[in-house]
Design an enzyme around this catalytic site. Structure first.
Site, short mmCIF file in Angstrom:
data_model
loop_
_atom_site.label_atom_id
_atom_site.label_comp_id
_atom_site.label_asym_id
_atom_site.label_seq_id
_atom_site.Cartn_x
_atom_site.Cartn_y
_atom_site.Cartn_z
N LYS A 270 0.84 -1.20 0.00
CA LYS A 270 0.00 0.00 0.00
C LYS A 270 0.87 1.25 0.00
CE LYS A 270 -3.87 -1.86 2.77
NZ LYS A 270 -4.98 -1.62 1.85
N ASP B 195 -7.23 -3.36 10.90
CA ASP B 195 -7.76 -4.34 9.96
C ASP B 195 -8.18 -5.66 10.64
OD1 ASP B 195 -8.55 -4.54 7.32
OD2 ASP B 195 -6.73 -5.56 6.67
N ASP C 168 -3.15 -7.53 -1.71
CA ASP C 168 -3.83 -6.63 -0.79
C ASP C 168 -5.31 -6.98 -0.62
OD1 ASP C 168 -4.07 -4.55 0.96
OD2 ASP C 168 -4.11 -2.96 -0.55
N ARG D 50 -10.53 -11.46 2.01
CA ARG D 50 -11.39 -12.53 1.46
C ARG D 50 -10.64 -13.87 1.43
NH1 ARG D 50 -11.93 -8.92 -3.85
NH2 ARG D 50 -11.59 -7.36 -2.25
N1 BES Z 1 -8.00 -3.73 4.64
C1 BES Z 1 -8.23 -3.27 3.32
C2 BES Z 1 -9.53 -2.49 3.18
C3 BES Z 1 -9.58 -1.13 3.86
C4 BES Z 1 -9.21 -0.02 3.16
C5 BES Z 1 -10.02 -1.01 5.15
C6 BES Z 1 -9.27 1.22 3.77
C7 BES Z 1 -10.09 0.21 5.77
C8 BES Z 1 -9.70 1.32 5.08
C9 BES Z 1 -8.30 -4.46 2.35
O1 BES Z 1 -7.54 -5.55 2.69
C10 BES Z 1 -7.79 -3.97 1.03
O2 BES Z 1 -6.67 -3.58 0.97
N2 BES Z 1 -8.65 -4.01 0.02
C11 BES Z 1 -8.29 -3.56 -1.27
C12 BES Z 1 -8.93 -4.50 -2.27
C13 BES Z 1 -8.45 -4.32 -3.67
C14 BES Z 1 -7.01 -4.72 -3.81
C15 BES Z 1 -9.33 -5.15 -4.59
C16 BES Z 1 -8.81 -2.15 -1.46
O3 BES Z 1 -9.88 -1.83 -0.94
O4 BES Z 1 -8.13 -1.36 -2.08
ZN ZN Z 2 -7.20 -5.79 4.75
ZN ZN Z 3 -5.52 -5.45 2.00
#
Ligand code: BES
Ligand code: ZN
Ligand code: ZN
Length: 514
Positions: A290, A301, A360, A364
């Site tokens: 990230k 998280d 990331d 899931r």
């Molecule tokens: N933990 C994150 C989601 C998240 C983002 C929670 C911001 C709280 C605040 C999750 O694991 C993630 O990174 N999701 C990605 C998915 C994507 C790669 C399809 C996202 O939301 O960017």
């Molecule tokens: Zn996450």
């Molecule tokens: Zn993630």
């Protein structure tokens, strides 16, 4: 490490003007020219000070706003805190909860020791007094909470406990308030427990530490067992999703299973419910790392998994006649030489294969194994809760969680529990179109959607929906609500503990408990 503020709650009959206390809390609706009976008795003895304050426009009654007045020797209270209840037509039980939170927050700021809360009196007899007692208790826990376990400097001397009594001039009402406090204390304390665990950073809570905490929790509860699978036991079972995500960290993943099994005969007639929570103790994104902005927030998280632990705590303490599984796959998502990579194909606990297109999208990957576990235990109802997607925030803002699922009845029950608990949800789609996007050419599924990130919360839910067989299933994406960025009149900054009240209320409803 210092303890989080301790809350002590009681309820009694009291004449508001005479009530001896450090701070008497009165609720006022917005835009009202006249005072209700409760406030006007106090106002008369204060020579009309409340009325003058309102006439000057210094207090408009906006929900959560506060104003302080001082006693003059003719009332029992040293101070009067006016708390705004907003528009009377829109006021609900949640208004009581929020006004209690605002009052408790203010009281802690002002270092007041004993508070007498009468904010509900402005409602007259419109609300059920048991519900009021419960909601006020939840609000008081919520508003007084702040996270400062690791702050050793002591310049500000926050009080280590807050005593609040709910007061009402009617003794029958006071008795009902007292009854409502029983569940209110349990839910309030469970939510604070969740906030503290979630607020602890990644170097303190890693997957093994979370498992230790869950075991410790189970020891304090009746009829609750906690089983923890380590990485070797997970490998033997073929939990490829959790193992893949957890592979990059030196702190190895854990699979935590709490089970609360009531001995009451009534429990046998109720469906077994599984709560499955995402516990990524820190999400760096892994090899798809990230950007650095806001990365520290990713210690939260694990909030979904923690909401599950706290809900099991609440259900057990209330002795609900139910059989509940709390399933919490826990891993840390870090980049290293042992991380899973984009392109990897992972065989999950269900036997289904998943092509990893983005490391990331790890939530899931661990939840699917948690869902399969619930299916194998033959749970009739499965609810998962997770900080799953940034897309959820884009869709809903920071006010409510996304709710998806495959059963209209379950969706309705969760919407109803959301309304009653004040933890809001919005029903979003996750059906066939979204599921179609999650098909892979190289495996059964891939872990991100096809369409440039559009509908990301819905495709993520559709992915999860592939792992629940024919069970009734609902999914809560709490990425929109798990954190309070800045403190406001109701809540301190940091973890919100979202989901604990919602899921506990849902379970109370299933159990037929008020
Ligand atoms: N933990 C994150 C989601 C998240 C983002 C929670 C911001 C709280 C605040 C999750 O694991 C993630 O990174 N999701 C990605 C998915 C994507 C790669 C399809 C996202 O939301 O960017
Ligand atoms: Zn996450
Ligand atoms: Zn993630």
């Amino acid at each position: 490490m210092k303890d989080i503020i301790q809350v002590e709650l009681s309820a009694r009959r009291a004449d508001l003007a005479a009530c001896r206390t450090n701070m008497l809390v009165l609720g006022l609706f917005a835009g009202r020219k006249t005072l209700d009976a409760a406030a006007s008795g106090v106002d008369r003895r204060l020579d009309g000070a409340i009325k003058r304050l309102m006439e000057l426009g210094d207090f408009e009654g906006k929900c959560g706003s506060t104003a302080v007045l001082y006693g003059n020797g003719r009332i029992g209270a040293e101070r009067v805190l006016l708390v705004g209840l907003g528009d009377q037509k829109q006021a609900t039980l949640d208004t009581v909860r929020r006004s209690a939170a605002a009052a408790a927050r203010k009281a802690v700021d002002m270092k007041v020791k004993k508070v007498s809360f009468a904010g509900h009196c402005a409602f007259g007899k419109r609300l059920d007094a048991i519900d009021v007692g419960r909601a006020a208790a939840e609000g008081i826990y919520f508003g007084s909470y702040r996270y400062d376990e690791f702050v050793t400097r002591n310049e500000n001397h926050r009080p280590d406990r807050l005593r609040v009594e709910l007061v009402d001039p009617d003794s029958a009402v006071a008795r009902s308030l007292n009854r409502g406090l029983v569940a209110g204390r349990v839910l309030g304390a469970a939510q604070s427990y969740a906030r503290t665990l979630a607020n602890r950073p990644g170097n303190v809570i890693n997957p093994p530490a979370l498992a230790t905490e869950a075991k410790k929790l189970a020891r304090t509860l009746r009829n609750v067992t906690c089983t923890v699978l380590d990485e070797r036991q997970m490998a033997a079972k073929g939990m490829g999703g959790v193992l893949a995500v957890g592979g990059g960290s030196n702190s190895k993943p854990r699979f935590i299973v709490m089970r609360y099994r009531s001995r009451a005969a009534a429990a046998r007639r109720k469906p077994t419910v599984a709560l499955v929570g995402k516990a990524i103790t820190f999400d760096s994104g892994g090899i798809n790392i990230k950007p650095s902005r806001g990365l520290d927030e990713m210690k939260l998280d694990k909030s979904g998994g923690i909401a599950v632990l706290a809900t099991v705590k609440a259900a057990a303490e209330m002795e609900l006649p139910l059989d509940i599984y709390g399933i919490v796959p826990a891993a840390e998502n870090l980049p290293s030489g042992t991380s899973y990579r984009p392109g990897d194909i992972v065989t999950t606990f269900s036997g289904k294969t998943v092509e990893v297109q983005n490391t990331d999208a790890e939530g899931r990957m661990i939840l699917c194994d948690g869902l399969s576990y619930a299916v194998r235990q033959n749970c009739e109802i499965i609810i998962d809760i997770a900080t799953l997607t940034g897309a959820c925030r884009v869709a809903l803002g920071r006010y409510m969680a996304a709710l998806m699922g495959n059963d209209d009845g379950l969706i309705k029950q969760l919407q109803q529990a959301a309304g009653a608990s004040g933890e809001k949800v919005w029903h979003m789609p996750s059906g066939e179109e979204y599921a179609e996007e999650m098909k892979s050419k190289l495996a059964d599924l891939k872990n991100i959607g096809s369409k440039a990130g559009y509908g990301g919360a819905c495709t993520a839910a559709a992915f999860l929906g592939q792992f629940v067989d024919d069970k009734k299933w609902a999914h809560l994406d709490i990425a929109s609500v798990e954190i309070q960025d800045k403190g406001d009149e109701f809540a301190a900054e940091g973890a919100t503990g979202f989901g604990v009240r919602l899921l506990s209320t849902y379970l109370m409803n299933v159990a037929g408990r008020k």
